[in-house]
Design an enzyme around this catalytic site. Structure first.
Site: not given
Ligand code: SAM
Ligand code: DTB
Ligand code: SF4
Length: 365
Positions: A80, A117, A208
């Site tokens: 990340c 989102c 999700c």
């Protein structure tokens, strides 16, 4: 002719109408590997057969992603760009103002997205953040969009607050297999992730959850990740399969590429194992050509992120996506009350052409 073990396995998925009670929730890693090992054409055929039992094969759901809080994250996820532990060249941003978020959501809706989102680079939301994120959910919902958030770990109470504000989906990925997990993240456990998913489900929201492939894991890890996801009861409504985006400065920036066919196999196996879930061809599309993306749709992917930016990484330009959909005869799923689906794609196309020179997606950085 005697049935092979993979035929018995897939037939048990294919030859029923897969009501929740009939969906298989006891996948072993070995069974999943049997699917991965099928000849490519057989795997694609089985995946497409399952797909057509539950979905319109020419329809894809489109979501738009916005980073509402960028960078300076205390976690150490090795993929990340937003972890404070790695030297990456992203601009850190505090939590965005609610009005700015709603402006971006309105633009996403005008471009044809049906779900918005919102993602934050947090380990978990703090109590002081909650009133703002709850206002974001309410505001986006009022625009007539489906809402999704990904804010890190949630307590039971936070999940209930988000549900009460109208949040439709919560995204929280398992990321990788339990066996590979400690090679990728050490600051929270695999069980922490399952606990958050449990809190989300119990609060009444849709789940999700998916993962990332191409992080140097083995086939067995990919099989194990999919077994974990498919064995959740009920299965997640939405399953993002991310191809690692190699972000400069992160520990995984130089990892070897995953073979393209192995990626397509992941999509196909996810489709067979989770027949009623939307499988999202998620991060990594910028590095895929049109043919590869088309193969993913053929394997049963039926959702994408739409808009030129993910959280910090780039995504294909909207007009490229529209052009690909046009070439493939794919319509976008709609929550607009419009029976003529072809017409909806045309509307999307016009909107994209009209706006392609404007900075239509709010840049969170
Ligand atoms: N901070 C929150 C969390 O991690 O739970 C929410 C945002 S986080 C960026 C959401 C997901 O994006 C991660 O779990 C991971 O699956 C995916 N992701 C992040 N960086 C990625 C990358 N470079 N390539 C592919 N997927 C990535
Ligand atoms: C998911 O599974 N993928 C999205 C979303 N959930 C939040 C995030 C992808 C991030 C890609 C890398 C980046 O933009 O920094
Ligand atoms: Fe933080 Fe989420 Fe990135 Fe991990 S994936 S470093 S928790 S923003």
């Amino acid at each position: 002719m005697a049935l092979s073990s993979s035929d018995t396995l897939t037939n048990s998925v294919i030859n029923n109408d897969s009501t929740e009670s009939e969906i298989k929730h006891d996948w072993t890693i070995e069974q999943v590997k049997t699917l991965f090992d099928l000849p490519f054409n057989d795997l694609m055929f089985k995946a497409q057969t399952v797909h057509r039992q539950h979905f319109n094969a020419n329809e894809v759901q489109v979501s738009t992603l916005l980073s509402i809080k960028t960078g300076a994250c205390p976690e150490d996820c090795k993929y990340c760009s937003q972890s404070a532990r790695y030297k990456t060249d992203i601009e850190k941003e505090r939590l965005m103002e609610v009005d700015k978020v709603l402006e971006a959501a309105k633009k996403a809706k005008d471009m044809g997205s049906t779900r918005f989102c919102m993602g934050a680079a947090w380990r978990n939301p703090k109590a002081r953040d909650m009133p703002y994120v709850l206002d974001m959910v309410k505001g986006v919902k009022e625009l007539g969009l489906e809402t999704c958030m990904t804010l890190g770990m949630l307590s039971e109470e936070q999940a209930q607050q988000l549900n009460a504000a109208g949040l439709d989906y919560y995204n929280h990925n398992l990321d990788t297999s339990p066996e590979n997990y400690n090679n990728i993240i050490t600051t929270r456990t695999f069980q922490d992730r399952l606990d958050t998913l449990d809190n989300v489900r119990t609060a009444g929201m849709k789940v999700c959850s998916g993962g990332i492939v191409g992080m140097g894991e083995g086939k067995s890890d990919r099989a194990s990740l999919l077994a974990q996801l498919a064995n959740l009861t009920p299965q997640p409504e939405s399953v993002p399969i991310n191809m690692l985006v190699k972000m400069e400065g992160t520990p995984l920036s130089e990892v070897d590429d995953l073979d393209s066919f192995d990626f397509v196999r992941c999509i196909a196996v996810a489709r067979i194992m989770m027949p009623k879930s939307h499988v999202r061809l998620s991060a990594g599309r910028s590095a895929m050509n049109e043919q590869m993306q088309a193969m993913c749709f053929l394997a049963g992917a039926n959702s994408i992120f739409y808009g030129c930016k993910l959280l910090t990484a780039e995504n294909p330009e909207t007009n490229q996506d529209i052009a690909l959909f046009e070439k493939l005869g794919i319509n976008t799923e709609t929550i607009i009350d419009n029976n003529d689906e072809q017409q909806v794609t045309k509307q999307l196309y016009t909107a994209a052409v009209d706006q392609q020179h404007q900075d239509i997606f709010y840049n969170a950085q």
